[in-house]
Design a protein around this motif. Structure first.
Motif, PDB file in Angstrom:
ATOM      1  N   CYS A 167      -5.301   9.587   4.247  1.00  0.00           N
ATOM      2  CA  CYS A 167      -6.390   9.399   5.199  1.00  0.00           C
ATOM      3  C   CYS A 167      -6.195  10.330   6.390  1.00  0.00           C
ATOM      4  O   CYS A 167      -5.173  10.260   7.078  1.00  0.00           O
ATOM      5  CB  CYS A 167      -6.450   7.950   5.667  1.00  0.00           C
ATOM      6  SG  CYS A 167      -7.722   7.641   6.914  1.00  0.00           S
ATOM      7  N   ALA A 168      -7.182  11.177   6.645  1.00  0.00           N
ATOM      8  CA  ALA A 168      -7.078  12.148   7.735  1.00  0.00           C
ATOM      9  C   ALA A 168      -7.285  11.515   9.105  1.00  0.00           C
ATOM     10  O   ALA A 168      -6.978  12.138  10.133  1.00  0.00           O
ATOM     11  CB  ALA A 168      -8.090  13.273   7.524  1.00  0.00           C
ATOM     12  N   ILE A 169      -7.805  10.282   9.149  1.00  0.00           N
ATOM     13  CA  ILE A 169      -8.050   9.637  10.442  1.00  0.00           C
ATOM     14  C   ILE A 169      -7.231   8.348  10.578  1.00  0.00           C
ATOM     15  O   ILE A 169      -7.564   7.485  11.384  1.00  0.00           O
ATOM     16  CB  ILE A 169      -9.546   9.350  10.636  1.00  0.00           C
ATOM     17  CG1 ILE A 169     -10.096   8.454   9.513  1.00  0.00           C
ATOM     18  CG2 ILE A 169     -10.344  10.644  10.714  1.00  0.00           C
ATOM     19  CD1 ILE A 169     -11.527   7.974   9.749  1.00  0.00           C
ATOM     20  N   HIS A 170      -6.173   8.238   9.794  1.00  0.00           N
ATOM     21  CA  HIS A 170      -5.359   7.022   9.812  1.00  0.00           C
ATOM     22  C   HIS A 170      -4.870   6.691  11.222  1.00  0.00           C
ATOM     23  O   HIS A 170      -4.848   5.526  11.617  1.00  0.00           O
ATOM     24  CB  HIS A 170      -4.159   7.179   8.877  1.00  0.00           C
ATOM     25  CG  HIS A 170      -3.299   5.954   8.794  1.00  0.00           C
ATOM     26  ND1 HIS A 170      -3.674   4.834   8.081  1.00  0.00           N
ATOM     27  CD2 HIS A 170      -2.092   5.665   9.345  1.00  0.00           C
ATOM     28  CE1 HIS A 170      -2.727   3.909   8.201  1.00  0.00           C
ATOM     29  NE2 HIS A 170      -1.761   4.382   8.955  1.00  0.00           N
ATOM     30  N   LEU A 174     -18.993  12.519  -5.675  1.00  0.00           N
ATOM     31  CA  LEU A 174     -17.748  13.013  -5.067  1.00  0.00           C
ATOM     32  C   LEU A 174     -16.601  12.022  -5.264  1.00  0.00           C
ATOM     33  O   LEU A 174     -15.436  12.409  -5.284  1.00  0.00           O
ATOM     34  CB  LEU A 174     -17.946  13.280  -3.572  1.00  0.00           C
ATOM     35  CG  LEU A 174     -18.943  14.391  -3.226  1.00  0.00           C
ATOM     36  CD1 LEU A 174     -19.147  14.455  -1.709  1.00  0.00           C
ATOM     37  CD2 LEU A 174     -18.445  15.734  -3.744  1.00  0.00           C
ATOM     38  N   ALA A 175     -16.956  10.737  -5.370  1.00  0.00           N
ATOM     39  CA  ALA A 175     -15.970   9.666  -5.628  1.00  0.00           C
ATOM     40  C   ALA A 175     -14.794   9.712  -4.662  1.00  0.00           C
ATOM     41  O   ALA A 175     -13.641   9.529  -5.053  1.00  0.00           O
ATOM     42  CB  ALA A 175     -15.467   9.733  -7.069  1.00  0.00           C
ATOM     43  N   ARG A 176     -15.078   9.943  -3.385  1.00  0.00           N
ATOM     44  CA  ARG A 176     -14.013   9.966  -2.388  1.00  0.00           C
ATOM     45  C   ARG A 176     -14.599   9.697  -1.010  1.00  0.00           C
ATOM     46  O   ARG A 176     -15.773   9.995  -0.749  1.00  0.00           O
ATOM     47  CB  ARG A 176     -13.260  11.292  -2.389  1.00  0.00           C
ATOM     48  CG  ARG A 176     -14.099  12.505  -2.080  1.00  0.00           C
ATOM     49  CD  ARG A 176     -13.339  13.810  -2.261  1.00  0.00           C
ATOM     50  NE  ARG A 176     -12.366  14.042  -1.198  1.00  0.00           N
ATOM     51  CZ  ARG A 176     -11.063  14.129  -1.414  1.00  0.00           C
ATOM     52  NH1 ARG A 176     -10.558  13.976  -2.612  1.00  0.00           N
ATOM     53  NH2 ARG A 176     -10.240  14.372  -0.414  1.00  0.00           N
ATOM     54  N   CYS A 177     -13.780   9.135  -0.161  1.00  0.00           N
ATOM     55  CA  CYS A 177     -14.154   8.941   1.232  1.00  0.00           C
ATOM     56  C   CYS A 177     -14.130  10.294   1.935  1.00  0.00           C
ATOM     57  O   CYS A 177     -13.212  11.099   1.704  1.00  0.00           O
ATOM     58  CB  CYS A 177     -13.172   7.982   1.897  1.00  0.00           C
ATOM     59  SG  CYS A 177     -13.430   7.796   3.685  1.00  0.00           S
ATOM     60  N   PRO A 178     -15.092  10.592   2.811  1.00  0.00           N
ATOM     61  CA  PRO A 178     -15.084  11.865   3.529  1.00  0.00           C
ATOM     62  C   PRO A 178     -13.835  12.076   4.387  1.00  0.00           C
ATOM     63  O   PRO A 178     -13.511  13.218   4.739  1.00  0.00           O
ATOM     64  CB  PRO A 178     -16.336  11.786   4.408  1.00  0.00           C
ATOM     65  CG  PRO A 178     -17.230  10.834   3.701  1.00  0.00           C
ATOM     66  CD  PRO A 178     -16.318   9.817   3.082  1.00  0.00           C
ATOM     67  N   ALA A 179     -13.140  10.987   4.712  1.00  0.00           N
ATOM     68  CA  ALA A 179     -11.936  11.102   5.537  1.00  0.00           C
ATOM     69  C   ALA A 179     -10.677  11.365   4.717  1.00  0.00           C
ATOM     70  O   ALA A 179      -9.590  11.506   5.282  1.00  0.00           O
ATOM     71  CB  ALA A 179     -11.741   9.840   6.366  1.00  0.00           C
ATOM     72  N   LEU A 180     -10.816  11.443   3.409  1.00  0.00           N
ATOM     73  CA  LEU A 180      -9.653  11.658   2.558  1.00  0.00           C
ATOM     74  C   LEU A 180      -9.271  13.136   2.566  1.00  0.00           C
ATOM     75  O   LEU A 180     -10.078  14.002   2.231  1.00  0.00           O
ATOM     76  CB  LEU A 180      -9.964  11.199   1.134  1.00  0.00           C
ATOM     77  CG  LEU A 180      -8.768  10.823   0.251  1.00  0.00           C
ATOM     78  CD1 LEU A 180      -8.037   9.622   0.826  1.00  0.00           C
ATOM     79  CD2 LEU A 180      -9.255  10.516  -1.163  1.00  0.00           C
ATOM     80  N   ALA A 181      -8.041  13.425   2.950  1.00  0.00           N
ATOM     81  CA  ALA A 181      -7.566  14.808   3.014  1.00  0.00           C
ATOM     82  C   ALA A 181      -7.224  15.314   1.611  1.00  0.00           C
ATOM     83  O   ALA A 181      -7.185  14.559   0.635  1.00  0.00           O
ATOM     84  CB  ALA A 181      -6.341  14.904   3.923  1.00  0.00           C
ATOM     85  N   ASP A 182      -6.967  16.607   1.506  1.00  0.00           N
ATOM     86  CA  ASP A 182      -6.665  17.214   0.206  1.00  0.00           C
ATOM     87  C   ASP A 182      -5.409  16.637  -0.435  1.00  0.00           C
ATOM     88  O   ASP A 182      -5.269  16.654  -1.659  1.00  0.00           O
ATOM     89  CB  ASP A 182      -6.502  18.733   0.367  1.00  0.00           C
ATOM     90  CG  ASP A 182      -7.824  19.417   0.698  1.00  0.00           C
ATOM     91  OD1 ASP A 182      -8.883  18.816   0.417  1.00  0.00           O
ATOM     92  OD2 ASP A 182      -7.794  20.531   1.246  1.00  0.00           O
ATOM     93  N   ASP A 183      -4.484  16.125   0.389  1.00  0.00           N
ATOM     94  CA  ASP A 183      -3.257  15.554  -0.160  1.00  0.00           C
ATOM     95  C   ASP A 183      -3.424  14.087  -0.550  1.00  0.00           C
ATOM     96  O   ASP A 183      -2.453  13.415  -0.910  1.00  0.00           O
ATOM     97  CB  ASP A 183      -2.100  15.708   0.833  1.00  0.00           C
ATOM     98  CG  ASP A 183      -2.333  14.960   2.141  1.00  0.00           C
ATOM     99  OD1 ASP A 183      -3.411  14.330   2.295  1.00  0.00           O
ATOM    100  OD2 ASP A 183      -1.449  15.009   3.022  1.00  0.00           O
ATOM    101  N   CYS A 206       0.851  -1.194   0.000  1.00  0.00           N
ATOM    102  CA  CYS A 206       0.000   0.000   0.000  1.00  0.00           C
ATOM    103  C   CYS A 206       0.886   1.243   0.000  1.00  0.00           C
ATOM    104  O   CYS A 206       1.747   1.411   0.865  1.00  0.00           O
ATOM    105  CB  CYS A 206      -0.911   0.013   1.224  1.00  0.00           C
ATOM    106  SG  CYS A 206      -1.939   1.488   1.344  1.00  0.00           S
ATOM    107  N   SER A 207       0.675   2.105  -0.980  1.00  0.00           N
ATOM    108  CA  SER A 207       1.440   3.350  -1.075  1.00  0.00           C
ATOM    109  C   SER A 207       0.659   4.539  -0.524  1.00  0.00           C
ATOM    110  O   SER A 207       1.100   5.678  -0.643  1.00  0.00           O
ATOM    111  CB  SER A 207       1.816   3.622  -2.534  1.00  0.00           C
ATOM    112  OG  SER A 207       0.650   3.816  -3.321  1.00  0.00           O
ATOM    113  N   ALA A 208      -0.526   4.253   0.070  1.00  0.00           N
ATOM    114  CA  ALA A 208      -1.397   5.315   0.601  1.00  0.00           C
ATOM    115  C   ALA A 208      -1.746   6.336  -0.475  1.00  0.00           C
ATOM    116  O   ALA A 208      -1.824   7.530  -0.224  1.00  0.00           O
ATOM    117  CB  ALA A 208      -0.749   5.995   1.801  1.00  0.00           C
ATOM    118  N   CYS A 209      -1.975   5.839  -1.705  1.00  0.00           N
ATOM    119  CA  CYS A 209      -2.282   6.735  -2.818  1.00  0.00           C
ATOM    120  C   CYS A 209      -3.708   7.262  -2.762  1.00  0.00           C
ATOM    121  O   CYS A 209      -4.042   8.242  -3.429  1.00  0.00           O
ATOM    122  CB  CYS A 209      -2.040   6.032  -4.150  1.00  0.00           C
ATOM    123  SG  CYS A 209      -3.199   4.669  -4.491  1.00  0.00           S
TER     124      CYS A 209
END
Length: 312
Positions: A109-112, A97-106, A9-12
């Motif tokens: 994962c904002a709650i990793h 939106l095609a994204r998890c709400p926890a996905l940050a702008d970068d 996993c590259s956290a892409c």
């Protein structure tokens, strides 16, 4: 045919393209981030001699495989006649939106490190599939990962990736542990609320052919989380207070979500906006019932969205 898979996993963030399945406790912990719902899916019953395929990978199920599937169904799933169903708590958002709400702008994962849902730790495995057949899951998800622009799942052993599956078993200790913990969490969810909700909705949904037609093949019927909350609220006065607090947070989150959607002006957002308004309406009814301590018998056909003008 290679049945060895490695994973790196590259956290892409490519697989974080929708809200995850969660436990009720995880939804409560992230009440201001994820809109909660119940996702109901139909799970096929497996039989000896059945062929399962994923790309070039194939397995012919034997008695042991089917016994393993039945064991999972007996502890994690729900049966009504010949049908098997999954009932899970789920994050809910606009598919556009095609994204998890926890996905940050970068793209991270904002709650990793702050309560990341357990189901995310299980990726790319599937807790509803026996360990010995996870190679089929990996083969299918490997093709999907490539489609999304990631090469995180690779056939064979790789120097830059952890060996995940080999010789018919999951060889990565962390992956085995995550899978075990996710299955244990699903089993606990069954004890706490999913079995009770299944029984409460059985007549109007699970035993109704017309209602079952609303569960899409390979997909889920999403309904309000309210039946789960009302089940939990009957446990104690403290649980009832927690459910009321959760409802208040969800009402505010739904309002913000709809406001942003209206600014986007997308036609394909309209059905989801309508469903969210239904969720909010159900929350308001549930909150009033909880405040008055009138919970028993609250939800029926309208509460699971089977009437002409569903609450949710």
């Amino acid at each position: 045919m290679v049945n060895t898979f490695s994973f790196a996993c590259s956290a892409c963030g490519q697989c974080c393209n929708s809200p995850p399945s969660m436990t009720l406790a995880e939804l409560f912990a992230h009440r201001d981030l994820f809109i909660g719902c119940i996702a109901i899916g139909r799970v096929p019953r497996r039989r000896p001699g059945e062929r399962l395929r994923a790309g070039s990978h194939e397995a012919v199920l034997d008695e042991a495989d089917c016994t393993a599937f039945d064991a999972i169904a007996g502890t994690l799933l729900h049966r009504a006649g010949d049908n098997i169903f999954s009932i899970t708590a789920q994050g809910f958002d606009y598919p556009s939106l095609a994204r998890c709400p926890a996905l940050a702008d970068d793209g991270r994962c904002a709650i990793h490190l702050h309560g990341k849902p357990l189901t995310c730790e299980v990726v790319p495995l599937d807790p509803l599939v026996p360990d010995g057949l996870q190679n089929l899951v990996l083969a299918e998800r490997g093709h999907s990962a490539v489609y999304l622009g990631s090469a995180c799942i690779q056939e064979g052993e790789r120097d830059n990736a952890a060996l995940l599956f080999a010789q018919g078993r999951i060889v990565d200790a962390q992956a085995r542990d995550a899978l075990m913990r996710r299955r244990r969490a699903l089993e606990q969810e069954r004890v706490v609320w999913t079995q009770a909700v299944f029984e409460a909705l059985r007549k109007d949904l699970f035993d109704s052919p017309a209602a079952l037609a609303r569960i899409p093949a390979g997909g889920f019927l999403t309904i309000s989380i309210v039946p789960a909350l009302l089940t939990l609220a009957q446990s104690s006065a403290r649980c009832r207070e927690l459910c009321i607090g959760y409802i208040d947070s969800q009402l505010a989150l739904i309002e913000r979500s709809i406001e942003r959607a209206l600014l986007r002006r997308r036609l394909d957002d309209r059905p989801v906006t309508q469903q969210l308004r239904g969720f909010a309406n159900a929350y308001r009814h549930a909150r009033a019932a909880l405040a008055d301590e009138v919970v028993s018998g609250f939800f029926g056909r309208s509460e699971i969205g089977l009437d002409d003008k569903p609450l949710y």
